[in-house]
Design a protein around this motif. Sequence first.
Motif, mmCIF file in Angstrom:
data_model
loop_
_atom_site.group_PDB
_atom_site.id
_atom_site.type_symbol
_atom_site.label_atom_id
_atom_site.label_comp_id
_atom_site.label_asym_id
_atom_site.label_seq_id
_atom_site.Cartn_x
_atom_site.Cartn_y
_atom_site.Cartn_z
ATOM 1 N N ALA A 1 14.258 20.498 -20.595
ATOM 2 C CA ALA A 1 14.026 21.551 -19.604
ATOM 3 C C ALA A 1 12.606 22.100 -19.705
ATOM 4 N N LEU A 2 11.795 21.516 -20.559
ATOM 5 C CA LEU A 2 10.476 22.093 -20.821
ATOM 6 C C LEU A 2 9.361 21.211 -20.247
ATOM 7 N N ASP A 3 8.209 21.819 -20.044
ATOM 8 C CA ASP A 3 7.046 21.069 -19.581
ATOM 9 C C ASP A 3 6.499 20.204 -20.700
ATOM 10 N N VAL A 4 5.697 19.212 -20.319
ATOM 11 C CA VAL A 4 5.188 18.266 -21.309
ATOM 12 C C VAL A 4 4.443 18.969 -22.439
ATOM 13 N N SER A 5 3.589 19.923 -22.073
ATOM 14 C CA SER A 5 2.787 20.554 -23.116
ATOM 15 C C SER A 5 3.671 21.348 -24.065
#
Lengths: 705, 502
Positions: A546-550
Amino acid sequence: MSPLLQIDNLETILHTGAMPVRAVDGITLQILQGETFALLGESGCGKSMTALSIMRLLPEVGEIIAGSIRIGGEDLLLLPEAAMRNVRGRRISMIFQEPMLSLNPVMTVAEQIGEALQRHFDLRGAAQQQRVLELLNQVGIPDAAHRMTEYPFQFSGGMKQRVMIAMALAGEPELLIADEPTTALDVTIQAQVLELMRGLQQRSNMAILLITHDLGVVAEMAQRVAVMYAGEIVETATREDFFRSPAHPYSRKLFAALPGRAKRRQGLGLEMISGNVPPLSQEFVGCRFADRCDHAWDLCRTTAPGWSVVATGHQVRCHLFNQNSGSRIQDPVKAAETDFQAIPNPKSPLPNSELLRVTDLKVYFPIHKGLMKRVVGHVKAVDGVSLTIARGKTLALVGESGCGKTTVGKGILQLITPTAGSVRYDGLELVGLERKQLREKRAEFQIIFQDPYSSLNPRMRITDIIEEGMNALNIRNNDRTDHAGHQSLSLQGKKVDTLLQRVGLPPETKWRYPHEFSGGQRQRIAIARALAVNPRLLICDEPTSALDVSVQAQILNLLKELQASLGLAYLFITHNISVVEYFADEVAVMYLGRIVEWGSVDEVLGNPKHPYTQALLSAVPVIELNPKREVIRLHGDLPSPANPPAGCHFHPRCRHAMPVCHRTYPGTSTFSATHTARCYLYPQQQDTSTKHEDCCTGASKNSKF
Amino acid sequence: MTMLFKPVILWTDALIYLLVMVVLAFVWYVRRNEHMLAPWRRVGHSASGMAALTVLVFFIVIGLLDTVHFRPTVENSSNGEKVYSVEVLSLLDVIAAPLRTRVEKTYSAPFAAYLYARETIELLDGGQIREFPRLQFGGAHLQNPEVQLFADVAWRAAAGAALGFLGWCVLVALLGALLARRDNARFLPTLSAIRRGTTEIPWNAVLVTLGLILSLLGAALALSTHYHIFGSDKVGQDVFYQSLKSIRTGLVIGTLTTLMMLPFALLLGIMAGYFRGWVDDVIQYIYTTLSSIPGVLLIAAAVLMMQVYMEAHPELFDTIAARADLRLLFLCIILGVTSWTGLCRLLRGETLKLREMEYIQAAHAFGVSHWRIISRHILPNVMHIVLIATVMDFSGLVLAEAVLSYVGVGVDPSMISFGTMINAARLEMAREPMVWWALLSAFGFMFALVLSANLFADAVQDAFNPRVRTWSLKAGKPQRTGREEDPETKPVAVAVKDSISP
C-alpha cells in the motif's frame, strides 16, 4: 505535427480545509497523436487531479484557476458544460483504477456500453447490440455474445477492466486517459490488460495518457514519460532517455529505491528518499524536492528551478542542469551512487535451526445455503500447505490475490482456526491449544498488516497502541520491577521510546494519534507494536504494497536491519516479485491454496520450474530498454477455490497441460536439496515409470526456456 | 433552626442529575482529546446547528430549573412544628409563582380581560344579568379594558422587548470583548467580523437567534405579569405556565429513554456483531421478535398494568408528584425497551465490519481479552453512531410522548406535558366559540423544541458521519502567483514544442 492534447500552465486547486491545496500547480505537456504518454509519480503528486482536470470532472471542491487544455486546438476550459459532454467519452475517454467500483452493479454490461453508443452515435436496437458485441470481442471477452447480457458481478476483476476499456472505446476516442489501470489487478492479469491496451492503440492510432506509479508499467507501455512531483512536472523525456539516464534527482532516487536481486547481491540497503511528498497546501519557495534531495544547495531552497534541456526532448526542472547557475556536480549519477548505506546481511544461523514447521495446513470455510444454513461445500482457501522457516531467515510466500496467502499467515497465528494440519512453533504444537495456553506463546510470533490505515486503532494514542501488546502478554523487561508498579510503568514508557527510535520515529510522537502520521510512518508504528513483545517470527502480510516506492524502500530497509540486529525470522507474504528478489532467502509459490514450487530465491526466480512460476515471473513488467524475453500470457483467471479444477489446479491455464494433469494432483519433483515443484513435467518422486516417461518428454520440451 | 424547605429528589431528577454529570464528564474528556474535539468543532461551524443549539439551551435551562424539586414548609401553629407541604414545587414553580397561583375560574382567551364564558352576575339592585365577567387577574389593573387594553399590551410588549434587546446588546458587547481578548484583536474589528460572519464559529447566527429569543422573552415576561398571554384553560390555569412545565416532561422522555435503551443496544449489538455464531442468532432473534410486536400495544399494556398496581398501593407514594414521576420513569423504561432494536441493528452491522479490521486482528495476535477488545477497540469506534442515533431519536421520542399521552397511555394525568395539554384541548376544539389557544401554544412550543433538536441532530450527523465530508467552501482563493510573468516558463514551453516536432 501538432499535438493532440496541449496543456499549458494548468493550475487546479482543491478548497479543502483552511488552506487551498494546489493539486496541480502549473503543468505544461503535449501528447501527440497515437503516442502513449506516461505521467509518473507517487501518490499525492496530483496525477489523478490532472486527469480529472482534463475531463473537467473535478470534485466539487476542485477548481481550475488558470491555464488551458486544448484538444485538437479547441480549448476545453472555455466550453460550456453541455458541449463538454460531447467531448467526454467521444474525444477523450477515461478508465479508472478500481474496475469493481466503476461499473454500475444493477445494469448489464451491454446496457452500460450501449449508453455511451446511444449518447455519441445515436445507435439503438440491433445496431447498438451489434456494436457492443464488436467492442467486447475487441477487448477479448470470451463468449461475448452471451456475456454481454450479464451483470458486472458475474465478471472477474480483469474482465471488468476489459469491459471498462470497451466502454471507453465505445466513443472511438482520440485520447484515452488510463488512471492506474492495472494497480488493482494481479501481475498476470495486468500483463493481459497492458497487452490489450497496446494492441488497441496500434490498431486505432489512439493516444493514451497513462497515469501510474509503477516504473515497470511505464517501461513496457510508454513512448514518452513525464515525472510529476508535488503538483508539477519535474522531468520529461522519451522512454529511452528516461530509462538510460534519468536526470532529476527524484527520478534517480525512484530507480534506486526499487528493490531487486542486484541490490541484494551487493548487500546494499535500498536508496531511501527521506520524508514524504510535501503537503501541497503551502506556497513553495524554491525547489519542491529540495528537502529530500541529497544535492540541494542554497539556490535550491530560494529559487524555483526552471526547465533545463538535457538532450533533445529531455527536459528537467533542476538547478543541477542549469548551465547559467553553474552545475555543482559534474556527474550527478555517480555522486548519487556513493551514498548507499550498506546493511550487513544477517549472520547465517545454524543450518537446521528450524523455528516453524507447518505440515499439511488446511483452512476450509464452509459455504452455507438454504433456510437451515446447511453446509453445501467448502471454500478451500488453504488446502494442504507445508512449509518451514529457519531462525533468522526469510521465507517469501508468493502468489496472486485469492490464492490463500493471507489465510496461511492467519492460520499460522491461529487467528483463524485451521481445519486440519499442524503448526509447530519451536517444537510446540499450536493447533488445538487452549486460548490461555496459546496466549503464553503469542509474544513469539507477530503480524504486520498490509494496510497501515486500518491496522492502527484511530482512537488510541501511539503509546497505548504499542503498550497494548506488552500489557496483554505481561511482557516485563526486568523482573525486579514486578514489585514496584510505578517503576514498571516508567520502564514501559522507556521501552516505548526505544521502540519508536528503533523504527526511526522520534519518541515524542508517542502522544499523538494515528491520523497524524503518513502511511509509511504508520507502518513503522505497526512494526514497533509487533516488536514490543520481542517476537522471533514476524508474519509480514504485504507490508509494503500500500506504500509508494520510496517509502517501500524505507520499510524494507528497516525490516532488513531489524533482521540483522534481532535475528528475526520473517514469513513475507507478497505478490511483488522484486521485493522477493531483494528480501527473501527462500520462496514458496502458491496457487489456489497449494504450494506449487519451493526453493531458495536464486533457484526459484533464476530457474523457475513450474509453469505457473514461469508465467508469473514473465508477467512482471521489467525495466529494460529492449526486453527480449518471451512473455508467457496466462489466459483466464484464478479459478474459484470453492470448486478447484480436478487434477492439477493449474491445468486449465497451463500451456503444457497433459491428459494426466486433468486427473490427479501431481506429486513432488525434487531438483536440488532445497528446490521442489509439483508438476508432471518433471520426474515424480513416488510415481511409476510409465508416467515418468512422458514427463521426461515434457521436461525436454521445457528445457527451451 | 429548621429549613424553610425540604429538598425532594424524585427518580427522574436523580437520573437527570446523573445525565448532566455524564455529559459534563464527557465534555471534559472531549476537550482533552484533539481527535474527539475535531468533529465537535465541525458541529460548531454549522450555522443552523449553532442557532438550533441556542434555542435548545433555553429549553434545557427551563427543564433543569423545573428539575430541582423541594417541599416548602407550612406553618403548623397547633404544635409549633414545621410541617412540609404535600405539594412538591420546583425552582421554576417559584420563579413562575405569579403564573402558577393566579388561577381564573375557567377559559380566557390570550390577553383577555374578560372570562370566555358568560356568568350570571347579581347586580347591586338585586337584578341578574348574564355577561362576561372581568378576570380576577388578567388585565385586572385596567379601569376600562375596552379602551386601554390594546395600548397597554403594546406598551408593555415594547418595553419588555426593549429590555430584552438591551440585555442582548450587553451580551454582544461581552462576547465581542471576550473574543477580542482571546485573539488579541481590537474590539470593533472583532464585532464587525462577527457581523460579517467571518468568525470560526458562526456567532452571527447565534446572536441573531439569541436576539430574537431575548426580545420575545422580554416581551413575554413583561406581559405575563398582568395578562394570560396564552390564555387560560378549563380550570383557569395559565397556559403559558403549562407550556413551560411541559418542557421538562418532553426533555425527560427524550433523554432518559435513550439512557434506558443504550445499555441494551450497546451490549447486545456489539456482542452480536463481535461473537457472531449462536450469540448473534439469539440476539437477532430477540430483536426481530420485539420489533414485530406493535410498539403502542406493548406500551399500552405495560402502562396500564403499572397504573393498576399504583392504584392498588397508594401507600408507596407520599406525594402526587412522586407517583406521577414514577409513572413518567416507567414510561421512559418501556419506551426504551421497545426502541433499542434499531440502534442495536446498526451497531451489530458496524461491529461486524470492525471485527475484521486489522487493528483488531492485531489485538487478537497479542492475545488481548475479548472484553478489552470490545471496550478499547470497538466501543470507541462505534460511539459516533451512538451519538448520531441518540440525537436523532430525541425529537421522535418527544413526539411519541405527545401521541401516547393523547391516547391516554402516556404520563400521569396530573403531570403537565404536551400530550396532556393536547388531550385536554382536543374536546374544546369542537366548542363554539372555539378554544384554540391551548392547542396552539402546545403545538408552538413542541414545534420549536423538535425543530431545533432536529436541526442540531443534522449538524451532529454531518460532523460525525465519516461518509459525509463537508468541506468549507469559504476558504479564500489563493492569490494568483505571477506565473505568466515567470521568465523561465515561456522559453521552455517553446523548447518543449521544438523538441517534439522534428
